[in-house]
Design an enzyme around this catalytic site. Structure first.
Site, PDB file in Angstrom:
ATOM      1  N   HIS A   1      23.425 -11.900   4.629  1.00 57.63           N
ATOM      2  CA  HIS A   1      23.429 -13.295   5.080  1.00 57.63           C
ATOM      3  C   HIS A   1      23.182 -13.399   6.574  1.00 57.63           C
ATOM      4  CE1 HIS A   1      24.079 -15.449   1.563  1.00 57.63           C
ATOM      5  NE2 HIS A   1      25.189 -14.811   1.242  1.00 57.63           N
TER       6      HIS A   1
ATOM      7  N   CYS B   1      -0.193 -10.966   2.272  1.00 53.70           N
ATOM      8  CA  CYS B   1       0.912 -11.921   2.142  1.00 53.70           C
ATOM      9  C   CYS B   1       2.281 -11.251   2.068  1.00 53.70           C
ATOM     10  CB  CYS B   1       0.708 -12.836   0.940  1.00 53.70           C
ATOM     11  SG  CYS B   1       0.771 -11.964  -0.625  1.00 53.70           S
TER      12      CYS B   1
ATOM     13  N   ASN C   1       4.884  -5.664   0.392  1.00 50.50           N
ATOM     14  CA  ASN C   1       6.255  -5.276   0.028  1.00 50.50           C
ATOM     15  C   ASN C   1       6.217  -4.354  -1.186  1.00 50.50           C
ATOM     16  OD1 ASN C   1       6.771  -7.270   1.915  1.00 50.50           O
ATOM     17  ND2 ASN C   1       7.268  -8.817   0.385  1.00 50.50           N
ATOM     18  N   ASP C   2       5.541  -4.802  -2.229  1.00 53.43           N
ATOM     19  CA  ASP C   2       5.457  -3.972  -3.426  1.00 53.43           C
ATOM     20  C   ASP C   2       4.497  -2.808  -3.231  1.00 53.43           C
ATOM     21  OD1 ASP C   2       7.278  -4.841  -5.479  1.00 53.43           O
ATOM     22  OD2 ASP C   2       6.200  -6.739  -5.471  1.00 53.43           O
TER      23      ASP C   2
ATOM     24  N   GLU D   1      -0.864  -4.985  -5.256  1.00 51.33           N
ATOM     25  CA  GLU D   1       0.490  -4.533  -4.938  1.00 51.33           C
ATOM     26  C   GLU D   1       0.725  -3.141  -5.500  1.00 51.33           C
ATOM     27  OE1 GLU D   1       3.412  -8.058  -5.161  1.00 51.33           O
ATOM     28  OE2 GLU D   1       2.115  -8.325  -6.902  1.00 51.33           O
TER      29      GLU D   1
ATOM     30  N   ARG E   1       0.663 -18.346  -6.708  1.00 52.86           N
ATOM     31  CA  ARG E   1       0.766 -17.140  -7.527  1.00 52.86           C
ATOM     32  C   ARG E   1       1.379 -17.488  -8.875  1.00 52.86           C
ATOM     33  NH1 ARG E   1       4.390 -12.357  -5.322  1.00 52.86           N
ATOM     34  NH2 ARG E   1       6.126 -13.719  -5.877  1.00 52.86           N
TER      35      ARG E   1
ATOM     36  N   ARG F   1      12.420  -1.189  -3.292  1.00 51.22           N
ATOM     37  CA  ARG F   1      12.541  -2.089  -2.150  1.00 51.22           C
ATOM     38  C   ARG F   1      13.928  -2.704  -2.019  1.00 51.22           C
ATOM     39  NH1 ARG F   1       8.586  -7.108  -3.818  1.00 51.22           N
ATOM     40  NH2 ARG F   1       9.777  -8.340  -2.328  1.00 51.22           N
TER      41      ARG F   1
ATOM     42  N   ARG G   1       5.232 -18.849  -4.032  1.00 54.40           N
ATOM     43  CA  ARG G   1       5.950 -18.119  -5.090  1.00 54.40           C
ATOM     44  C   ARG G   1       6.488 -19.155  -6.071  1.00 54.40           C
ATOM     45  NH1 ARG G   1       7.738 -14.848  -0.331  1.00 54.40           N
ATOM     46  NH2 ARG G   1       7.224 -12.662  -0.747  1.00 54.40           N
TER      47      ARG G   1
HETATM   48  C1  PEP Z   1       4.767  -8.464  -1.975  1.00 58.39           C
HETATM   49  O1  PEP Z   1       5.111  -7.715  -2.884  1.00 58.39           O
HETATM   50  O2  PEP Z   1       4.417  -8.057  -0.849  1.00 58.39           O
HETATM   51  C2  PEP Z   1       4.777  -9.925  -2.165  1.00 58.39           C
HETATM   52  C3  PEP Z   1       4.262 -10.727  -1.258  1.00 58.39           C
HETATM   53  O3  PEP Z   1       5.362 -10.404  -3.291  1.00 58.39           O
HETATM   54  P1  PEP Z   1       6.958 -10.479  -3.500  1.00 58.39           P
HETATM   55  O4  PEP Z   1       7.597 -10.124  -2.202  1.00 58.39           O
HETATM   56  O5  PEP Z   1       7.230 -11.852  -3.947  1.00 58.39           O
HETATM   57  O6  PEP Z   1       7.162  -9.447  -4.560  1.00 58.39           O
HETATM   58 MG    MG Z   2       5.348  -8.455  -4.906  1.00 57.48          MG
END
Ligand code: PEP
Ligand code: MG
Length: 550
Positions: free
Chosen positions: A184, A482, A434-435, A411, A322, A445, A286
């Site tokens: 938080h 993104c 991220n993925d 991803e 998405r 992650r 999202r």
């Molecule tokens: C990602 O995976 O980088 C992404 C933008 O999607 P999310 O974080 O929603 O999985």
């Molecule tokens: Mg993702």
């Protein structure tokens, strides 16, 4: 002078004297109660209800994300299972104070053991227990100190009730010894743009009154800084202030090369802030928020209303939506009901949608209808696409519904490596770093213990970004970014140097990225990217890019 390391939230820097959060109340002793169990139960119920109402009142005063967090905390305080745990102990003859302490502690341990997001909620339970025990003892609730001058707040981990009402004129920065990037403290620091470094294991050694520099960009807290370091920190803070109030020009490099800067949004309600911060459109909407709170998919009409509200906020602008991305870190009961050992490698993203194609078809219907009712330029993409066949499936299905621009998220390394084929079919790609980092580095992650592997600066990730961008360039198709990586200003320059054609991020990150892009030409960006690509690991890639950017 010494430097304590942690995880920086955002890129701010600040300095000032430390004020420590009050130490927690001493644990109640395990002694027999002199009251009857009924009397103890009544005392505890009164105290729990009073704490819950106070949390709600604080939430109402703070508004925004803080209100949601505090309302959730108030609900947690009055959780019936917890009440049962407390009452069991009271019936066994314990004092109300001890029963609350022991019951909350056992819940806390269960949450902590789960790790990730739930583990980081453990601090919430501690905070509620402290408040209830303080009330039972007739003491003031522990909270943020007030030394009478601006200060750097140092705490173990901040509870939502504390962060929500921080007086921003007094708090120069936050340093916590626990908590990760999804705590938080981190979430609220991001939302309120407070300089913060979390997870600084050695923060416990900081003393009240000592001057420190808190540098979120470096993830560092400098103790006993020199005059020169203080001066440099002040200069950087001033530069940041100037870039935050700089004109909201479209994203571009120093030589004028356009790099559209877009917003990542999770709710249509976030559009106004994004526009105010200069977002040139939406690079990732999202859609999960519509689905997460219910146990069945929202109707086409409900979805159409939400998508129309979003699109109408961006007339003439690009809005990338998405399709529902369920599974692993975003589980949905009605889509991912089978038990899987490794949900991140399971039936998730487009795979899950394909297995429940009616849900995907309804979403495309709602999107096409919203598109017809608004002036935005709608692009739709599929999550977690891992091969050419899935690309062809999604693009042709989207076309069936009249979606003009249909693309895929890259991803999974397989898609990046096959980008020249994938982008022969898709109209665009958007890289979810991220993925992509999670799968490239084989590092969950959500798992704190492997967080050091989850670094998008790793040259292996950068090579996959380049492969994707090259695949797009071969067909003249755009490849945006993104994931969170786009919000790191220097990494943003690297991504553009690797061939990314647009960057999408949390709106609060736009100003820093805009300012940093303007300081480098396309040739610079390519040179900086080359330096990062040539490194052995994430830390050296970052260092090489920093050196090349100087
Ligand atoms: C990602 O995976 O980088 C992404 C933008 O999607 P999310 O974080 O929603 O999985
Ligand atoms: Mg993702």
């Amino acid at each position: 002078m010494s430097e304590l390391r942690g995880v920086g939230i955002g890129l701010g820097v600040a300095h000032g004297p430390v004020a420590r959060m009050a130490e927690p109340l001493p644990a109640p002793e395990d002694i027999a109660s002199t009251r009857t169990p009924e009397e103890e139960t009544a005392r505890v119920s009164e105290a729990v209800a009073a704490v819950a109402r106070e949390l709600e009142a604080r939430g109402a005063q703070a508004g925004g994300a803080a209100r949601d967090v505090l309302e959730a905390q108030a609900m947690m305080a009055e959780d019936p299972t917890l009440a049962q745990e407390v009452s069991g102990r009271v019936t066994a003859g314990k004092t109300g104070e001890y029963a609350v302490f022991a019951a909350f502690a056992s819940f806390r341990d269960t949450l902590s053991a789960m790790g990730g997001y739930l583990g980081e909620r453990a601090a919430d339970l501690d905070d509620i227990a402290q408040r209830v025990i303080a009330r039972l003892r007739g003491l003031p609730a522990p909270g943020v100190p007030d030394p009478g001058h601006p200060f750097v707040l140092v705490a173990t981990d901040l509870a939502p009730a504390d962060t929500a009402l921080l007086d921003l004129d007094k708090v120069l920065a936050l340093v916590t010894s626990e908590g990760g990037p999804t705590s938080h403290t981190a979430i609220l620091a991001r939302e309120k743009l407070i300089v913060a470094v979390v997870g600084v294991a050695e923060a416990a050694g900081l003393a009240d009154g000592e001057t420190v520099i808190v540098d979120a960009a470096q993830g560092a807290v400098t103790t006993a800084p020199t005059a020169e370091q203080l001066e440099q920190a002040t200069r950087r803070a001033d530069e940041r202030k100037a870039s935050a109030s700089a004109p909201l020009t479209p994203g571009a490099l120093a030589d004028g090369t356009a790099v559209p800067l877009l917003a990542n949004l999770g709710k249509p309600g976030g559009a106004a802030e994004a526009v105010a911060l200069g977002a040139e459109g939406v690079g990732l909407f999202r859609t999960e928020f519509l689905f997460l709170s219910s146990n069945q998919a929202p109707t086409v009409a409900e979805q159409r209303t939400a998508y129309t509200e979003l699109l109408q906020a961006f007339p003439g602008k690009k809005v990338v939506v998405r399709a529902l991305d369920a599974g692993a870190d975003k589980p949905l009961a009605f889509l991912n009901d089978a038990h899987e050992e490794n949900p991140a490698l399971g039936l998730r993203g487009l795979r899950a949608l394909r297995a429940s194609e009616d849900i995907l078809r309804e979403q495309l219907t709602a999107l096409a209808e919203a598109d017809a009712a608004a002036e935005a330029d709608l692009w739709v993409m599929a999550p977690m696409v891992s091969n050419v066949e899935e690309t062809a499936y999604f693009v042709s299905l989207a076309r069936e519904y009249g979606i003009k621009t249909a693309g895929v998220m890259v991803e999974v390394p397989s898609s990046a490596l096959m980008a020249d084929r994938v982008l022969a079919i898709a109209d665009f790609a958007s890289i979810g770093t991220n993925d992509l980092t999670q799968y490239t580095m084989a590092a969950d992650r959500l798992l704190g213990s492997v967080a050091s592997f989850q670094d998008p600066w790793h040259p292996a990730v950068l090579k996959l970004v380049k492969a994707t961008a090259d695949g797009g360039a071969a067909h003249g198709k755009p490849v945006g970014i993104c994931g969170e990586a786009a919000a790191d200003p220097l990494l943003a320059v690297v991504l553009v140097g690797l061939g990314a054609t647009s960057l999408s991020m949390a709106p609060t990150a736009l100003a820093d990225v805009r300012a940093t892009l303007l300081a480098h030409s396309l040739d610079d960006a390519r040179r900086i990217a080359e330096a990062a690509l040539a490194a052995d690991d994430a830390a050296s890639a970052r260092a090489a890019a920093q050196a090349a950017a100087r």
